[in-house]
Motif scaffolding. Structure first.
Motif, PDB file in Angstrom:
ATOM      1  N   VAL A   1      29.817  20.349  92.918  1.00 49.07           N
ATOM      2  CA  VAL A   1      28.676  21.089  93.460  1.00 49.07           C
ATOM      3  C   VAL A   1      27.405  20.365  93.020  1.00 49.07           C
ATOM      4  N   LYS A   2      26.581  19.981  93.972  1.00 48.50           N
ATOM      5  CA  LYS A   2      25.317  19.331  93.666  1.00 48.50           C
ATOM      6  C   LYS A   2      24.184  20.086  94.371  1.00 48.50           C
TER       7      LYS A   2
ATOM      8  N   ILE B   1      18.627  22.785  98.308  1.00 50.10           N
ATOM      9  CA  ILE B   1      19.768  22.430  99.153  1.00 50.10           C
ATOM     10  C   ILE B   1      20.985  22.229  98.255  1.00 50.10           C
ATOM     11  N   VAL B   2      22.122  22.804  98.634  1.00 52.84           N
ATOM     12  CA  VAL B   2      23.329  22.692  97.824  1.00 52.84           C
ATOM     13  C   VAL B   2      24.440  22.046  98.649  1.00 52.84           C
TER      14      VAL B   2
ATOM     15  N   ILE C   1      22.590  27.447  89.974  1.00 59.37           N
ATOM     16  CA  ILE C   1      23.733  26.775  90.596  1.00 59.37           C
ATOM     17  C   ILE C   1      24.374  25.784  89.630  1.00 59.37           C
ATOM     18  N   ASP C   2      23.546  24.926  89.036  1.00 61.66           N
ATOM     19  CA  ASP C   2      24.068  23.847  88.192  1.00 61.66           C
ATOM     20  C   ASP C   2      24.692  24.373  86.903  1.00 61.66           C
ATOM     21  N   ASP C   3      24.036  25.317  86.265  1.00 56.31           N
ATOM     22  CA  ASP C   3      24.459  25.731  84.923  1.00 56.31           C
ATOM     23  C   ASP C   3      25.412  26.919  84.922  1.00 56.31           C
ATOM     24  N   TYR C   4      25.407  27.695  86.004  1.00 52.77           N
ATOM     25  CA  TYR C   4      26.207  28.929  85.964  1.00 52.77           C
ATOM     26  C   TYR C   4      27.278  28.986  87.044  1.00 52.77           C
ATOM     27  N   ILE C   5      26.897  28.800  88.297  1.00 51.05           N
ATOM     28  CA  ILE C   5      27.855  28.988  89.384  1.00 51.05           C
ATOM     29  C   ILE C   5      28.822  27.831  89.510  1.00 51.05           C
TER      30      ILE C   5
END
Length: 318
Positions: free
Chosen positions: A6-7, A34-35, A60-64
């Motif tokens: 995931v970026k 944007i993911v 997004i980066d640290d949790y999901i």
């Protein structure tokens, strides 16, 4: 198929001399997060997140990202429910919802690409192939003569064929809002509507967002088809994203997003054409998150008046 990465990326553009404002403040930059969700079969899904882009990126980066790693991207419902319920314990829940929306869009994108089927088909098909669009704009510009600039922008939307447009109000005295609305109406004509349109004189044509005034929402009323306007009394407590309908008995009902601790929709009634309003009541069965609430149907059923809210699978009775 498994999720392998995931970026997320923050896309940002300074507005320079095109800065704009709503009643909540000035915007000097436009941003989006944007993911990209990649899989072990080489398919990448793309999603976009609303909200504060840098904060959403951190979520997004640290949790999901660690939570959904190696999971099946076709499990969109399971993943959505997992992230959503984990977010209920977080104080800044809205940022989690914004981040989750981008992830969810990306997962559905993967489904469509893997099956070579448009996502709207996966969601059940298209009920229509055409839809009316309204112009989102008319933010307050940072110029010496904002009214002239707004009129020019509104006329441009009319020339492009838009039947409706969205105007930001709530900056100063309500009288200033009425003056701006009237000036734009005079420029574009009265055949174009706001949120809703009803040609009968005296019916509410536009609901003002009251957050900027600090003491509740106002309803703007016209008795001459929209040429002149007057305000109702304020509707408390603070609320916005409101929609008004006329019920079969002539009563007006406003469904609104109200800032309350119950996280639910609220509503109020008017029995005199919108001049005065009842105390705002909370509809506990209509739980947020919802947006731009709208009452789309009403009628009699077993002696009660029924209201169907378009943003929730619930019915309220009176």
């Amino acid at each position: 198929m498994k999720i392998t990465g995931v970026k997320s990326y923050v896309v940002s553009k300074p507005l320079g001399d095109r800065q704009m404002a709503s009643s909540q403040g000035w915007r000097t930059t436009r941003q989006a997060c944007i993911v990209l969700v990649s899989t072990d079969e080489g398919i990448t899904g793309v999603g976009e997140c609303f909200g504060a882009a840098s904060v959403v990126k951190s979520v997004i980066d640290d949790y999901i990202s660690p939570i959904i790693s190696v999971r099946d991207p076709f499990d969109t419902g399971v993943i959505w429910a997992d992230i959503y319920h984990r977010s209920t314990l977080k104080p800044q829940r809205s940022m989690f919802i914004h981040a989750l929306s981008g992830i969810d869009i990306a997962l559905w994108d993967i489904k469509g690409k893997a099956l070579a089927i448009p996502v709207y088909k996966l969601l059940g098909g298209a009920f229509r192939n055409r839809a009316h669009a309204y112009a989102t704009g008319l933010y307050r510009p940072r110029v010496d003569d904002p009214i002239s600039a707004l009129i020019q922008e509104a006329v441009g939307y009319k020339e492009q064929g838009f039947f409706a447009m969205k105007l930001k109000i709530g900056f100063a005295a309500p009288e200033e809002d009425i003056a701006i609305i009237s000036a734009i109406r005079d420029a574009i004509g009265y055949e174009r509507g706001g949120y809703s349109h009803n040609p009968r004189p005296g019916i509410i044509k536009r609901v003002g967002e009251g957050g900027g005034y600090g003491y509740g929402a106002h309803v703007l009323i016209s008795d001459d088809g929209g040429k002149k306007w007057r305000m109702s009394e304020p509707i408390r407590p603070n609320c916005n994203e409101s929609q008004v309908v006329e019920l079969s008995d002539g009563t007006l009902m406003m469904n609104m997003r109200s800032y309350n601790r119950m996280h639910c929709r609220s509503y109020a009634y008017s029995y005199d054409g919108g001049e005065t309003w009842s105390k705002v009541q909370q509809a506990l069965q209509l739980v947020e998150p919802t947006n731009q609430g709208s009452i789309i149907k009403f009628g009699k059923y077993q002696g009660k008046t029924m209201y169907l809210f378009s943003n929730a699978a619930s019915v309220a009775t009176r």
